[in-house]
Design a protein around this motif. Structure first.
Motif, PDB file in Angstrom:
ATOM      1  N   ALA A  89       0.826  -1.203   0.000  1.00 43.38           N
ATOM      2  CA  ALA A  89       0.000   0.000   0.000  1.00 43.38           C
ATOM      3  C   ALA A  89       0.863   1.258   0.000  1.00 43.38           C
ATOM      4  O   ALA A  89       0.578   2.219  -0.717  1.00 43.38           O
ATOM      5  CB  ALA A  89      -0.939   0.000   1.208  1.00 43.38           C
ATOM      6  N   GLU A  90       1.920   1.249   0.781  1.00 46.00           N
ATOM      7  CA  GLU A  90       2.800   2.417   0.828  1.00 46.00           C
ATOM      8  C   GLU A  90       3.549   2.581  -0.491  1.00 46.00           C
ATOM      9  O   GLU A  90       3.696   3.695  -0.998  1.00 46.00           O
ATOM     10  CB  GLU A  90       3.787   2.292   1.995  1.00 46.00           C
ATOM     11  N   ALA A  91       4.007   1.481  -1.077  1.00 47.73           N
ATOM     12  CA  ALA A  91       4.691   1.549  -2.366  1.00 47.73           C
ATOM     13  C   ALA A  91       3.739   2.090  -3.437  1.00 47.73           C
ATOM     14  O   ALA A  91       4.121   2.939  -4.248  1.00 47.73           O
ATOM     15  CB  ALA A  91       5.225   0.175  -2.764  1.00 47.73           C
ATOM     16  N   ALA A  92       2.506   1.643  -3.423  1.00 47.23           N
ATOM     17  CA  ALA A  92       1.518   2.108  -4.401  1.00 47.23           C
ATOM     18  C   ALA A  92       1.215   3.586  -4.205  1.00 47.23           C
ATOM     19  O   ALA A  92       1.114   4.340  -5.175  1.00 47.23           O
ATOM     20  CB  ALA A  92       0.239   1.286  -4.284  1.00 47.23           C
ATOM     21  N   ARG A  93       1.101   4.008  -2.962  1.00 48.56           N
ATOM     22  CA  ARG A  93       0.818   5.416  -2.673  1.00 48.56           C
ATOM     23  C   ARG A  93       1.937   6.301  -3.212  1.00 48.56           C
ATOM     24  O   ARG A  93       1.690   7.313  -3.867  1.00 48.56           O
ATOM     25  CB  ARG A  93       0.659   5.641  -1.168  1.00 48.56           C
ATOM     26  N   ILE A  94       3.172   5.905  -2.977  1.00 50.60           N
ATOM     27  CA  ILE A  94       4.310   6.707  -3.425  1.00 50.60           C
ATOM     28  C   ILE A  94       4.437   6.665  -4.938  1.00 50.60           C
ATOM     29  O   ILE A  94       4.709   7.679  -5.581  1.00 50.60           O
ATOM     30  CB  ILE A  94       5.602   6.239  -2.723  1.00 50.60           C
ATOM     31  N   ALA A  95       4.206   5.498  -5.535  1.00 50.85           N
ATOM     32  CA  ALA A  95       4.315   5.366  -6.989  1.00 50.85           C
ATOM     33  C   ALA A  95       3.293   6.246  -7.700  1.00 50.85           C
ATOM     34  O   ALA A  95       3.543   6.712  -8.812  1.00 50.85           O
ATOM     35  CB  ALA A  95       4.148   3.908  -7.401  1.00 50.85           C
ATOM     36  N   LYS A  96       2.161   6.495  -7.070  1.00 53.20           N
ATOM     37  CA  LYS A  96       1.109   7.314  -7.680  1.00 53.20           C
ATOM     38  C   LYS A  96       1.407   8.809  -7.620  1.00 53.20           C
ATOM     39  O   LYS A  96       0.734   9.593  -8.275  1.00 53.20           O
ATOM     40  CB  LYS A  96      -0.238   7.046  -6.998  1.00 53.20           C
ATOM     41  N   LEU A  97       2.431   9.204  -6.873  1.00 54.55           N
ATOM     42  CA  LEU A  97       2.741  10.623  -6.747  1.00 54.55           C
ATOM     43  C   LEU A  97       3.190  11.231  -8.075  1.00 54.55           C
ATOM     44  O   LEU A  97       2.831  12.357  -8.391  1.00 54.55           O
ATOM     45  CB  LEU A  97       3.814  10.843  -5.675  1.00 54.55           C
TER      46      LEU A  97
END
Length: 136
Positions: A89-97
């Motif tokens: 979830a954290e990786a996805a959140r950052i990747a979406k930035l």
């Protein structure tokens, strides 16, 4: 030109009760109830959601009893283990930035010697998560 659409639904008593508790009144009202006070913690459109906002929405993890094995000592600084879902979830959140962040997240996964996050060993989740925080 005005177009009016009326939709009528039949709901279970349980759902009706839930809706009445949520909107604070009659669940059969023709228009949604307007809140007079804002919901605490609710973000307005365009406001950035922070990590602490997300953390506040997660349920607390149950505390595990210490099961100390002979020859092992419990550390006061031990943090609960991260799960794959939390790391993902954290990786996805950052990747979406941004596209740049997406590339950095992928490079970080590769720097741990794996092609995909599910291949990352559990004991490396904390280190990977820590590195993710530096990217953001």
């Amino acid at each position: 030109m005005n177009i009016n659409v009326t939709v009528t639904h039949t709901v279970s008593p349980e759902l009706k009760d839930l809706l009445e508790r949520l909107i604070g009144g009659n669940a059969t009202a023709a228009s949604p109830a307007k809140r007079k006070t804002p919901v605490v913690g609710m973000k307005q459109p365009g406001e950035e959601v922070t990590k602490s906002d997300l953390a506040a929405t997660l349920p607390e993890r149950p505390k595990e009893e210490a099961t100390e094995q002979p020859g092992q000592t419990a550390s006061a600084t031990d943090e609960p283990e991260l799960t794959l879902e939390e790391v993902r979830a954290e990786a996805a959140r950052i990747a979406k930035l941004s596209d740049d962040h997406k590339v950095k997240v992928k490079e970080l996964v590769n720097s741990f010697g794996v092609d995909k996050l599910p291949s990352l060993p559990k004991e490396k989740y904390a280190a990977y998560y820590s590195q993710l925080q530096k990217i953001a």
